[in-house]
Design a protein around this motif. Structure first.
Motif, PDB file in Angstrom:
ATOM      1  N   ALA A 104       0.797  -1.225   0.000  1.00 22.82           N
ATOM      2  CA  ALA A 104       0.000   0.000   0.000  1.00 22.82           C
ATOM      3  C   ALA A 104       0.830   1.275   0.000  1.00 22.82           C
ATOM      4  CB  ALA A 104      -0.939  -0.003   1.198  1.00 22.82           C
ATOM      5  N   GLY A 105       1.179   1.739  -1.152  1.00 25.41           N
ATOM      6  CA  GLY A 105       1.782   3.050  -1.273  1.00 25.41           C
ATOM      7  C   GLY A 105       3.249   3.146  -0.925  1.00 25.41           C
ATOM      8  N   TYR A 106       3.821   2.119  -0.352  1.00 24.16           N
ATOM      9  CA  TYR A 106       5.213   2.206   0.074  1.00 24.16           C
ATOM     10  C   TYR A 106       6.162   2.279  -1.117  1.00 24.16           C
ATOM     11  CZ  TYR A 106       9.622   1.114   2.314  1.00 24.16           C
ATOM     12  OH  TYR A 106      10.921   1.150   2.739  1.00 24.16           O
ATOM     13  N   PHE A 107       5.912   1.455  -2.125  1.00 22.89           N
ATOM     14  CA  PHE A 107       6.812   1.405  -3.267  1.00 22.89           C
ATOM     15  C   PHE A 107       6.596   2.565  -4.223  1.00 22.89           C
ATOM     16  CE2 PHE A 107       6.427  -3.077  -1.947  1.00 22.89           C
ATOM     17  CZ  PHE A 107       7.747  -3.271  -1.604  1.00 22.89           C
ATOM     18  N   GLY A 108       5.348   2.996  -4.364  1.00 24.21           N
ATOM     19  CA  GLY A 108       5.057   4.112  -5.258  1.00 24.21           C
ATOM     20  C   GLY A 108       5.218   3.721  -6.721  1.00 24.21           C
ATOM     21  N   GLY A 109       5.088   4.699  -7.604  1.00 26.90           N
ATOM     22  CA  GLY A 109       5.305   4.484  -9.031  1.00 26.90           C
ATOM     23  C   GLY A 109       4.343   3.490  -9.628  1.00 26.90           C
ATOM     24  N   VAL A 115      -1.074  -2.204  -8.078  1.00 26.07           N
ATOM     25  CA  VAL A 115      -1.729  -2.710  -6.867  1.00 26.07           C
ATOM     26  C   VAL A 115      -3.091  -2.046  -6.687  1.00 26.07           C
ATOM     27  CG1 VAL A 115      -1.613  -2.761  -4.350  1.00 26.07           C
ATOM     28  CG2 VAL A 115       0.371  -3.413  -5.692  1.00 26.07           C
ATOM     29  N   MET A 116      -3.160  -0.741  -6.875  1.00 21.91           N
ATOM     30  CA  MET A 116      -4.424  -0.038  -6.663  1.00 21.91           C
ATOM     31  C   MET A 116      -5.459  -0.393  -7.731  1.00 21.91           C
ATOM     32  SD  MET A 116      -3.803   1.025  -3.825  1.00 21.91           S
ATOM     33  CE  MET A 116      -5.475   1.487  -3.544  1.00 21.91           C
ATOM     34  N   ARG A 117      -5.046  -0.699  -8.968  1.00 21.05           N
ATOM     35  CA  ARG A 117      -6.015  -1.138  -9.978  1.00 21.05           C
ATOM     36  C   ARG A 117      -6.574  -2.511  -9.613  1.00 21.05           C
ATOM     37  NH1 ARG A 117      -4.545   3.300 -10.553  1.00 21.05           N
ATOM     38  NH2 ARG A 117      -6.173   3.377  -9.016  1.00 21.05           N
ATOM     39  N   PHE A 122     -11.231  -5.616  -7.047  1.00 26.71           N
ATOM     40  CA  PHE A 122     -11.788  -6.351  -5.914  1.00 26.71           C
ATOM     41  C   PHE A 122     -12.865  -5.546  -5.185  1.00 26.71           C
ATOM     42  CE2 PHE A 122      -7.747  -8.999  -5.728  1.00 26.71           C
ATOM     43  CZ  PHE A 122      -8.369 -10.119  -6.245  1.00 26.71           C
ATOM     44  N   MET A 123     -12.715  -4.220  -5.143  1.00 26.07           N
ATOM     45  CA  MET A 123     -13.705  -3.391  -4.450  1.00 26.07           C
ATOM     46  C   MET A 123     -15.016  -3.287  -5.233  1.00 26.07           C
ATOM     47  SD  MET A 123     -11.553  -0.377  -2.630  1.00 26.07           S
ATOM     48  CE  MET A 123     -12.848   0.122  -1.495  1.00 26.07           C
ATOM     49  N   ALA A 124     -14.979  -3.594  -6.522  1.00 25.47           N
ATOM     50  CA  ALA A 124     -16.195  -3.545  -7.335  1.00 25.47           C
ATOM     51  C   ALA A 124     -17.121  -4.718  -7.014  1.00 25.47           C
ATOM     52  CB  ALA A 124     -15.832  -3.545  -8.820  1.00 25.47           C
ATOM     53  N   ILE A 125     -16.588  -5.737  -6.368  1.00 24.37           N
ATOM     54  CA  ILE A 125     -17.361  -6.932  -6.005  1.00 24.37           C
ATOM     55  C   ILE A 125     -17.607  -6.905  -4.502  1.00 24.37           C
ATOM     56  CG2 ILE A 125     -17.388  -9.456  -6.060  1.00 24.37           C
ATOM     57  CD1 ILE A 125     -15.182  -9.230  -8.249  1.00 24.37           C
ATOM     58  N   PRO A 126     -18.847  -7.121  -4.052  1.00 25.85           N
ATOM     59  CA  PRO A 126     -19.104  -7.164  -2.603  1.00 25.85           C
ATOM     60  C   PRO A 126     -18.217  -8.203  -1.915  1.00 25.85           C
ATOM     61  CG  PRO A 126     -21.164  -7.147  -3.819  1.00 25.85           C
ATOM     62  CD  PRO A 126     -20.063  -7.310  -4.827  1.00 25.85           C
ATOM     63  N   GLY A 127     -17.720  -7.850  -0.726  1.00 23.86           N
ATOM     64  CA  GLY A 127     -16.761  -8.682  -0.020  1.00 23.86           C
ATOM     65  C   GLY A 127     -17.216 -10.110   0.231  1.00 23.86           C
ATOM     66  N   MET A 128     -18.443 -10.280   0.679  1.00 25.77           N
ATOM     67  CA  MET A 128     -18.937 -11.629   0.990  1.00 25.77           C
ATOM     68  C   MET A 128     -19.060 -12.462  -0.285  1.00 25.77           C
ATOM     69  SD  MET A 128     -19.675 -13.701   3.355  1.00 25.77           S
ATOM     70  CE  MET A 128     -19.829 -12.668   4.768  1.00 25.77           C
ATOM     71  N   ILE A 149     -11.083 -15.366   2.748  1.00 26.64           N
ATOM     72  CA  ILE A 149     -11.432 -14.260   3.650  1.00 26.64           C
ATOM     73  C   ILE A 149     -10.358 -13.177   3.592  1.00 26.64           C
ATOM     74  CG2 ILE A 149     -11.736 -13.639   6.080  1.00 26.64           C
ATOM     75  CD1 ILE A 149     -13.020 -16.444   6.442  1.00 26.64           C
ATOM     76  N   THR A 150      -9.099 -13.594   3.549  1.00 27.92           N
ATOM     77  CA  THR A 150      -7.997 -12.630   3.470  1.00 27.92           C
ATOM     78  C   THR A 150      -8.118 -11.781   2.215  1.00 27.92           C
ATOM     79  OG1 THR A 150      -6.520 -14.087   4.681  1.00 27.92           O
ATOM     80  CG2 THR A 150      -5.493 -12.386   3.340  1.00 27.92           C
ATOM     81  N   ILE A 151      -8.289 -12.422   1.083  1.00 24.57           N
ATOM     82  CA  ILE A 151      -8.362 -11.697  -0.182  1.00 24.57           C
ATOM     83  C   ILE A 151      -9.565 -10.768  -0.216  1.00 24.57           C
ATOM     84  CG2 ILE A 151      -8.712 -11.981  -2.677  1.00 24.57           C
ATOM     85  CD1 ILE A 151      -6.979 -14.527  -2.447  1.00 24.57           C
ATOM     86  N   SER A 152     -10.693 -11.191   0.340  1.00 23.67           N
ATOM     87  CA  SER A 152     -11.883 -10.342   0.304  1.00 23.67           C
ATOM     88  C   SER A 152     -11.785  -9.150   1.250  1.00 23.67           C
ATOM     89  CB  SER A 152     -13.139 -11.157   0.614  1.00 23.67           C
ATOM     90  OG  SER A 152     -13.120 -11.609   1.943  1.00 23.67           O
ATOM     91  N   ASN A 153     -10.945  -9.235   2.284  1.00 25.87           N
ATOM     92  CA  ASN A 153     -10.793  -8.125   3.234  1.00 25.87           C
ATOM     93  C   ASN A 153      -9.653  -7.182   2.909  1.00 25.87           C
ATOM     94  OD1 ASN A 153     -12.970  -8.658   4.978  1.00 25.87           O
ATOM     95  ND2 ASN A 153     -11.811 -10.295   5.947  1.00 25.87           N
ATOM     96  N   ILE A 154      -8.790  -7.556   2.007  1.00 21.54           N
ATOM     97  CA  ILE A 154      -7.619  -6.737   1.684  1.00 21.54           C
ATOM     98  C   ILE A 154      -7.966  -5.380   1.066  1.00 21.54           C
ATOM     99  CG2 ILE A 154      -5.675  -6.614   0.062  1.00 21.54           C
ATOM    100  CD1 ILE A 154      -4.957  -9.424   0.880  1.00 21.54           C
ATOM    101  N   PRO A 155      -8.915  -5.275   0.136  1.00 23.16           N
ATOM    102  CA  PRO A 155      -9.117  -3.990  -0.553  1.00 23.16           C
ATOM    103  C   PRO A 155      -9.395  -2.799   0.363  1.00 23.16           C
ATOM    104  CG  PRO A 155     -10.258  -5.711  -1.738  1.00 23.16           C
ATOM    105  CD  PRO A 155      -9.750  -6.320  -0.474  1.00 23.16           C
ATOM    106  N   GLY A 156     -10.306  -2.932   1.291  1.00 26.61           N
ATOM    107  CA  GLY A 156     -10.619  -1.804   2.173  1.00 26.61           C
ATOM    108  C   GLY A 156      -9.450  -1.422   3.051  1.00 26.61           C
ATOM    109  N   LEU A 157      -8.784  -2.412   3.597  1.00 25.60           N
ATOM    110  CA  LEU A 157      -7.630  -2.160   4.457  1.00 25.60           C
ATOM    111  C   LEU A 157      -6.484  -1.540   3.661  1.00 25.60           C
ATOM    112  CD1 LEU A 157      -6.467  -2.463   7.284  1.00 25.60           C
ATOM    113  CD2 LEU A 157      -5.774  -4.773   6.684  1.00 25.60           C
ATOM    114  N   THR A 158      -6.302  -1.990   2.433  1.00 22.76           N
ATOM    115  CA  THR A 158      -5.239  -1.444   1.592  1.00 22.76           C
ATOM    116  C   THR A 158      -5.461   0.040   1.342  1.00 22.76           C
ATOM    117  OG1 THR A 158      -4.931  -3.583   0.514  1.00 22.76           O
ATOM    118  CG2 THR A 158      -4.052  -1.674  -0.626  1.00 22.76           C
ATOM    119  N   ARG A 159      -6.689   0.442   1.080  1.00 26.53           N
ATOM    120  CA  ARG A 159      -6.991   1.859   0.838  1.00 26.53           C
ATOM    121  C   ARG A 159      -6.655   2.720   2.067  1.00 26.53           C
ATOM    122  NH1 ARG A 159      -7.733   3.907  -4.131  1.00 26.53           N
ATOM    123  NH2 ARG A 159      -8.982   2.522  -5.386  1.00 26.53           N
ATOM    124  N   VAL A 160      -7.058   2.249   3.226  1.00 26.46           N
ATOM    125  CA  VAL A 160      -6.816   3.013   4.462  1.00 26.46           C
ATOM    126  C   VAL A 160      -5.322   3.142   4.738  1.00 26.46           C
ATOM    127  CG1 VAL A 160      -7.132   2.985   6.968  1.00 26.46           C
ATOM    128  CG2 VAL A 160      -9.046   2.430   5.476  1.00 26.46           C
TER     129      VAL A 160
END
Length: 181
Positions: A104-109, A115-117, A122-128, A149-160
């Motif tokens: 999340a943002g550490y590497f940049g560029g 990663v963000m795309r 993943f965020m376009a699909i409901p987590g459950m 469960i890990t993969i479905s929870n990563i998008p929101g946490l990654t944004r924060v």
């Protein structure tokens, strides 16, 4: 911290520990977390029964000295099952946070853009729904369920975490510390 005429400087970890010790609620919480991690780490020695031992004669028992948290409808000890299940939960949480911090943002560029795309997809699909789809594709099993469960929870946490990393990465004191090595 001043001790006599000399100035003693704490390390960053020492400063964190000093601040943590001042807060009683934080210390109680830290104690609880340490006990929880130790309990699930040593579940093989603490659990009174194997987590998958079926004993239909003791099905749906109330909490007692024999079964601290009672039993389920198959007579399996709930305390043992919670200890062993805690291992999986802590492992999923650990790897989710490690992935998020690394990406999340550490590497940049271009790495950050890619990663963000992926996170946007993943965020376009409901987590459950995403978790159920991944679990169905991978098959049954604890590891596959944990991965889903890990993969479905990563998008929101990654944004924060990404927003926090980007905010801190461009601070002047970070740039100065980087320049000085």
């Amino acid at each position: 911290q001043v001790a006599g005429d000399t100035l003693q400087k704490r390390s960053q970890l020492g400063e964190i520990w000093h601040r943590l010790k001042k807060n009683k609620l934080a210390m109680v919480s830290l104690g609880f977390i340490v006990i929880l991690v130790l309990a699930v780490s040593f579940a093989d020695f603490i659990a009174p029964y194997p987590y998958d031992q079926i004993d239909l004669a003791n099905a749906l028992q109330k909490p007692s000295l024999k079964h601290l948290m009672g039993t389920d409808d198959f007579g399996r000890d709930l305390f043992s099952r919670i200890l062993y299940g805690g291992r999986i939960s802590l492992l999923v949480a650990f790897f989710t946070v490690m992935y998020t911090l690394a990406a999340a943002g550490y590497f940049g560029g271009w790495v950050d853009s890619v990663v963000m795309r992926v996170v946007d997809v993943f965020m376009a699909i409901p987590g459950m729904l995403l978790a159920i789809s991944i679990a169905a594709a991978l098959g049954s099993g604890i590891v596959n369920t944990a991965l889903a469960i890990t993969i479905s929870n990563i998008p929101g946490l990654t944004r924060v975490v990404r927003s926090s990393v980007l905010l801190l990465r461009d601070q002047e004191y970070i740039q100065a510390a980087t320049a000085f090595g």
